[in-house]
Design an enzyme around this catalytic site. Structure first.
Site, PDB file in Angstrom:
ATOM      1  CG  ASP A 150      -5.566   0.431   3.979  1.00 44.20           C
ATOM      2  OD1 ASP A 150      -5.602  -0.575   4.699  1.00 44.20           O
ATOM      3  OD2 ASP A 150      -4.657   1.289   4.045  1.00 44.20           O
ATOM      4  CE  LYS A 156      -3.054   2.204   7.397  1.00 48.61           C
ATOM      5  NZ  LYS A 156      -3.923   3.031   6.559  1.00 48.61           N
ATOM      6  CB  THR A 179      -7.159  -4.802   2.671  1.00 43.64           C
ATOM      7  OG1 THR A 179      -6.226  -4.504   3.717  1.00 43.64           O
ATOM      8  CG2 THR A 179      -7.031  -3.765   1.565  1.00 43.64           C
ATOM      9  NE  ARG A 205       4.197  13.435  11.159  1.00 47.71           N
ATOM     10  CZ  ARG A 205       3.587  12.541  10.378  1.00 47.71           C
ATOM     11  NH1 ARG A 205       3.198  11.382  10.871  1.00 47.71           N
ATOM     12  NH2 ARG A 205       3.354  12.800   9.112  1.00 47.71           N
ATOM     13  CG  ASP A 227      -2.006   1.034   1.148  1.00 53.27           C
ATOM     14  OD1 ASP A 227      -2.363   1.433   0.030  1.00 53.27           O
ATOM     15  OD2 ASP A 227      -2.506   1.446   2.218  1.00 53.27           O
ATOM     16  CD  GLN A 257      -2.550   4.609  10.704  1.00 54.24           C
ATOM     17  OE1 GLN A 257      -3.778   4.688  10.655  1.00 54.24           O
ATOM     18  NE2 GLN A 257      -1.779   5.063   9.740  1.00 54.24           N
ATOM     19  CE1 TYR A 281       3.542   7.457  12.073  1.00 59.13           C
ATOM     20  CE2 TYR A 281       2.458   7.501  14.211  1.00 59.13           C
ATOM     21  CZ  TYR A 281       3.086   8.166  13.174  1.00 59.13           C
ATOM     22  OH  TYR A 281       3.255   9.512  13.237  1.00 59.13           O
ATOM     23  CG  HIS A 330      -4.108  10.708   2.672  1.00 63.98           C
ATOM     24  ND1 HIS A 330      -5.124  10.635   3.599  1.00 63.98           N
ATOM     25  CD2 HIS A 330      -3.201   9.761   3.038  1.00 63.98           C
ATOM     26  CE1 HIS A 330      -4.847   9.671   4.480  1.00 63.98           C
ATOM     27  NE2 HIS A 330      -3.692   9.141   4.162  1.00 63.98           N
ATOM     28  CD  GLU A 385      -5.755   4.758   4.826  1.00 65.05           C
ATOM     29  OE1 GLU A 385      -5.101   3.971   4.107  1.00 65.05           O
ATOM     30  OE2 GLU A 385      -5.224   5.512   5.667  1.00 65.05           O
ATOM     31  CE1 TYR A 387       0.033   8.982   4.305  1.00 65.07           C
ATOM     32  CE2 TYR A 387       2.270   9.812   3.996  1.00 65.07           C
ATOM     33  CZ  TYR A 387       1.046   9.852   4.655  1.00 65.07           C
ATOM     34  OH  TYR A 387       0.869  10.760   5.673  1.00 65.07           O
ATOM     35  CB  THR A 431      -5.973   7.779   1.690  1.00 66.66           C
ATOM     36  OG1 THR A 431      -5.721   6.792   2.674  1.00 66.66           O
ATOM     37  CG2 THR A 431      -7.346   8.399   1.896  1.00 66.66           C
ATOM     38  NE  ARG A 482      -7.370   6.612   9.716  1.00 68.01           N
ATOM     39  CZ  ARG A 482      -6.718   6.361   8.588  1.00 68.01           C
ATOM     40  NH1 ARG A 482      -5.453   5.958   8.631  1.00 68.01           N
ATOM     41  NH2 ARG A 482      -7.308   6.510   7.436  1.00 68.01           N
ATOM     42  CD  GLU A 518      -5.427   2.932   0.051  1.00 71.92           C
ATOM     43  OE1 GLU A 518      -4.584   2.382  -0.681  1.00 71.92           O
ATOM     44  OE2 GLU A 518      -5.279   3.081   1.275  1.00 71.92           O
ATOM     45  CD  GLU A 574      -7.418  12.765   4.321  1.00 71.64           C
ATOM     46  OE1 GLU A 574      -6.942  13.585   3.538  1.00 71.64           O
ATOM     47  OE2 GLU A 574      -7.660  11.576   4.010  1.00 71.64           O
TER      48      GLU A 574
HETATM   49 MN    MN Z   1      -3.956   2.875   2.831  1.00 73.06          MN
END
Ligand code: MN
Length: 401
Positions: free
Chosen positions: A224, A244, A248, A133, A117, A231, A235, A124, A190, A119, A335, A228, A192, A349
């Site tokens: 996906d 994750k 899927t 962050r 997967d 994650q 992560y 996104h 997500e 990014y 995403t 959160r 995708e 989001e």
């Molecule tokens: Mn993804």
């Protein structure tokens, strides 16, 4: 033209002809099918009945033998199906092999080999950075030099319609002193686009961007599912793991690259110019119009053409170290999020990290998924003469874990 009675606006016209696997009539046997109009052509039976040379590739109830056969065979099969559905002399022979779409059960179309997967949506990545962050206002320093990705869990790629069990795991809200354990409280989607590899590559070799269409068979839709809270706690420093890997979902019909000729557009300008191995002379941006529905309500319309890194670049990057491809490899775009608020491909989001609930009709609001919620992701692409190529949809309902 065609001897079939097709609506002008069908998403499954003769310019589409995607492939999937289905069963029907309560029989467990899985067959390869091609949706056309509101029917599915039983391709396994049609190929056997016409004694097509490629018929043996279509007997196992899974697309992998066809995927492995390569572009010349893919062209042959597509040309034959087009001929069968166009020339009236085939009508009597093929009519018995047309099953109403409403009566079929679709299955995972291919045995998934490896799953990667990416990014690759700049919008996104910027949004996720700001949400996860709060101090980060820019992309990670590597982001415009390489398509960031991670290896996912191929064994938990599931067919559209498979219920998604809310995962349990560890999570630690920012304000909490210690982690806690329990069902995810921030279960997300997500939206995708997935690319299905047909032709493998040898270990130690690299697949160039120019060889993309010699290896990649077609395109599907991917959800996906992402926890959160799990994650966010797990992560760093190695990336996505249990947040994750529980599920899927993929759409049932794999749209061949040949059906997407009219959808191809230039990707966004890339600055800085990427390394030579990531450059491409061909247009492989794809003008897919995606839609995300929650419990039947449209919540987002992500535009796939805004992706920064294209699929040939992702494929070249995935193999630049000599890692080999296998038939059935699936790599997903990451995403898909556009610049507008209603183009965001995740609830993370849409609700800005859960801080800004979004509204549904009837006064209902959401931040993340609740048990019983159904998510459906669909897409169309431009076809010839103003028609639309349909991808069908990928759907899943959340059940309590
Ligand atoms: Mn993804």
């Amino acid at each position: 033209m065609t001897w079939l009675d097709l609506a002008d606006d069908t998403p499954f016209g003769l310019d589409n002809l995607p492939y999937g696997v289905f069963s029907a009539g309560g029989a467990p046997e899985r067959r390869i099918g091609v949706p056309v109009g509101d029917h599915v052509l039983d391709l396994t039976a049609a190929a056997a009945g016409t004694a097509a040379a490629f018929a043996p590739l279509l007997t196992g109830g899974v697309l992998n033998p066809l995927l492995a056969a390569g572009p010349a065979t893919w062209r042959d099969v597509r040309a034959s199906v087009t001929e069968w559905l166009t020339e009236r002399r085939y009508a009597d022979q093929l009519r018995p092999h047309l099953v109403p779409l409403a009566e079929v059960t679709t299955h995972l179309a291919f045995d998934v080999a490896d799953y990667v997967d990416f990014y690759s949506s700049e919008h996104h990545a910027l949004n996720a950075g700001k949400i996860f962050r709060p101090d980060a206002t820019e992309l990670p320093p590597n982001w415009k030099h390489l398509p960031i990705g991670y290896h996912g869990r191929a064994g938990t790629v599931v067919a559209s319609g498979t219920p998604v069990v809310r995962p349990h795991g560890q999570r630690k809200p920012r304000a909490a002193d210690a982690p806690s354990f329990g069902p995810s409280q921030r279960l997300d989607i997500e939206a995708e686009v997935g690319f299905v590899v047909g032709v493998p590559s040898a270990p130690g070799t690299r697949v160039s961007t120019a060889d993309f269409a010699d290896h990649v068979f077609g395109v599907c839709l991917v959800n996906d599912w992402s926890a959160r809270d799990i994650q966010a706690w797990e992560y760093q420093p190695l990336g996505p793991f249990l947040g994750k890997s529980f599920a899927t979902s993929v759409s049932p019909w794999i749209v061949p690259l040949a059906a997407l000729e009219h959808a191809r557009v230039d990707g966004p300008t890339q600055d800085p110019e990427p390394f030579e191995y990531l450059r491409t002379g061909e247009k492989w941006g794809l003008e897919l119009a995606m839609e995300v529905r929650l419990n039947g309500h449209l919540v987002s319309s992500p535009p796939f053409a805004t992706q920064y890194w294209t699929a040939p670049q992702q494929l070249a990057h995935m193999t630049i170290n000599g890692a080999s491809l296998r038939t059935g490899d699936l790599f997903a775009s990451g995403t898909v999020t556009g610049p507008e608020r209603d183009q965001r491909g995740s609830f993370l989001e849409l609700s800005w990290g859960g801080r800004e609930p979004f509204e549904l009709p009837g006064g209902v609001t959401r931040t993340f998924l609740e048990d019983g919620d159904e998510v459906v992701i669909s897409a169309t692409a431009p076809g010839p003469g103003g028609t639309r190529i349909g991808f069908g949809d990928v759907r899943g309902t959340v059940v309590a874990g």
